[in-house]
Design an enzyme around this catalytic site. Sequence first.
Site, PDB file in Angstrom:
ATOM      1  N   LYS A 108      50.584  21.536  30.305  1.00  0.00           N
ATOM      2  CA  LYS A 108      51.719  21.064  29.508  1.00  0.00           C
ATOM      3  C   LYS A 108      52.968  21.887  29.814  1.00  0.00           C
ATOM      4  CE  LYS A 108      48.757  21.039  25.762  1.00  0.00           C
ATOM      5  NZ  LYS A 108      48.523  21.244  24.344  1.00  0.00           N
ATOM      6  N   ARG A 151      40.763  36.252  37.914  1.00  0.00           N
ATOM      7  CA  ARG A 151      40.824  35.990  39.358  1.00  0.00           C
ATOM      8  C   ARG A 151      41.902  34.945  39.593  1.00  0.00           C
ATOM      9  NH1 ARG A 151      36.257  34.959  43.784  1.00  0.00           N
ATOM     10  NH2 ARG A 151      36.173  37.199  43.462  1.00  0.00           N
ATOM     11  N   HIS A 155      40.751  43.375  45.583  1.00  0.00           N
ATOM     12  CA  HIS A 155      39.535  43.009  44.839  1.00  0.00           C
ATOM     13  C   HIS A 155      38.867  44.343  44.491  1.00  0.00           C
ATOM     14  CE1 HIS A 155      36.168  40.905  43.381  1.00  0.00           C
ATOM     15  NE2 HIS A 155      35.887  40.116  44.396  1.00  0.00           N
ATOM     16  N   ARG A 157      29.747  35.015  42.491  1.00  0.00           N
ATOM     17  CA  ARG A 157      29.242  36.346  42.160  1.00  0.00           C
ATOM     18  C   ARG A 157      30.089  37.091  41.133  1.00  0.00           C
ATOM     19  NH1 ARG A 157      27.415  34.892  46.763  1.00  0.00           N
ATOM     20  NH2 ARG A 157      29.493  34.043  46.884  1.00  0.00           N
ATOM     21  N   THR A 158      31.387  37.125  41.368  1.00  0.00           N
ATOM     22  CA  THR A 158      32.224  37.971  40.507  1.00  0.00           C
ATOM     23  C   THR A 158      32.217  37.419  39.085  1.00  0.00           C
ATOM     24  OG1 THR A 158      33.563  38.284  42.478  1.00  0.00           O
ATOM     25  CG2 THR A 158      34.446  39.145  40.430  1.00  0.00           C
TER      26      THR A 158
HETATM   27  N1   CP Z   1      32.343  38.726  46.595  1.00  0.00           N
HETATM   28  C1   CP Z   1      32.948  37.805  45.826  1.00  0.00           C
HETATM   29  O1   CP Z   1      34.071  38.013  45.329  1.00  0.00           O
HETATM   30  O2   CP Z   1      32.239  36.658  45.652  1.00  0.00           O
HETATM   31  P1   CP Z   1      32.699  35.419  44.787  1.00  0.00           P
HETATM   32  O3   CP Z   1      33.948  34.870  45.441  1.00  0.00           O
HETATM   33  O4   CP Z   1      31.561  34.454  44.796  1.00  0.00           O
HETATM   34  O5   CP Z   1      33.038  35.920  43.404  1.00  0.00           O
END
Ligand code: CP
Length: 350
Positions: A113, A134, A167, A84-85
Site C-alpha cells: 500500500k 534478510r 552475511h 537455512r538462515t
Molecule cells: N547459507 C545461506 O544463507 O543459506 P540460505 O540462503 O538458504 O539461507
Amino acid sequence: MVRPIDWKTFSELRGSEKKEYFMRDGDIFHVVMAQQFDRPSLDYICGLTTKIRGIAKGNQGMLFLQSLLQTKRAMLYFVQPSTRTFLSFMSACQILGIRCSEVRDPTTSSEMKGETQEDTVRTFSSYVDLVIMRHIQERFAEKMAWLLNQTGRPVSVVNAGSGRDQHPTQALLDIYTLHRSFENYGGIDGKAIAMVGDLLRGRTVRSLSYLLKNYDGVKIYFVAPRNLQMAQDLKDYLIENNVNFEEHENFEEIIPLADAIYMTRIQDEYDQEGESKKIDYSKFHVTRERLKLLKTNAIIMHPLPRRSEISPEVDQDRRAMYWRQVRNGMWVRVALIAKIFLADKEIMSY
Ligand code: CP
C-alpha cells in the site's frame, strides 16, 4: 543510550567506528557487520556455542534453554529467499523459548500500500524485541539498526544477509566450523583458506574475510574467474589489516595449498544481462578427481545452496563439512541470540 547521529554521517564512518552504535553498555545489541567482532568476542561465541550444544544433548538441558527467553518475541523479516538462515534462526529462537512472527513475502504486508521499508521495520519494533532481516539491498540491516537507534524503541537488529555486502551470522558459523575442524591442529591461526567461485557478488566470502583478520598468520587465496574476483574495497581492508592474500584463476594449482576450501555458487540473481552464462564455471568445481589434490586434513566448506560446484559424490568424503556447517548455524545463532539478551552468563554457569 547511543549518541544521536544522522544517516549520512553514520554511513560514512568506517566499519570499526560504527561498532559503538551496535553495542549497549558494553554488550552486543545489533549484529550488522563482521567488522564488529574481535578475537575475544569470536572465541567467546565459539565457547558459548560448544557449551550450548553440550547442554542441548539432554532433555533437562533443552528445558533449561527453553526457559531462558520465554518473555521475548522475534520478527523474521525475510524478503529475499532463504532456507537455512530462516529455519536456523527460527529453530534457534524456539530453542530459547522465544516466540516468532514472520514476513517473507512483502506483497502480504502494507508495503504493497506504499508503506516504506523504514516504517515497516519501525512497526515491527512495536511488537517484538528482535528483528532478524534478510534483504536484497546492501546495507539494509545497517540502515535499520541506525533508524531504530534514533527511536524510543530501539530493538535489536540482526543482519541475516544484506544484498551483496554482508552475511555476518554465516561468517560466525563458518568461523565456528573452522574452529572445531582445526581444534586439534593448532586452531585457525596460520591456516590457508581458499575462497572459490563468485567472490565479487558473494556476501559470505566478504564477511568471512573480515572475520579472518582476527586470526594470526592466516593466508587467503581468492580463486575466481577474472570478472568475479573479490572487490577492491575488501582487498584494501585486508591490506590495511596486514592479512596475507593472493588472487588466482587456476583452482587446481591452489587445492594442494589449502587447509580449507570455501566453495560458492555463481550469484546470477545479480546479473545485469545474463553475463554469468558466458563464464566457464566448471573450472571452479570440486570433483572426485580434484579431491585427490586436497590435503588429508583439509576441509571443504560451502554456505549452500549449491548447484554443480560440489558434486554430491563429494558428500561422502570425510573432509566435506558443509552439512555440518548447516547444523552449526543453528547452534551459533542460539549462542548469538542468548548473548544479545544477556542469557549467556546463565548458560555458561549451567
Ligand atoms: N547459507 C545461506 O544463507 O543459506 P540460505 O540462503 O538458504 O539461507
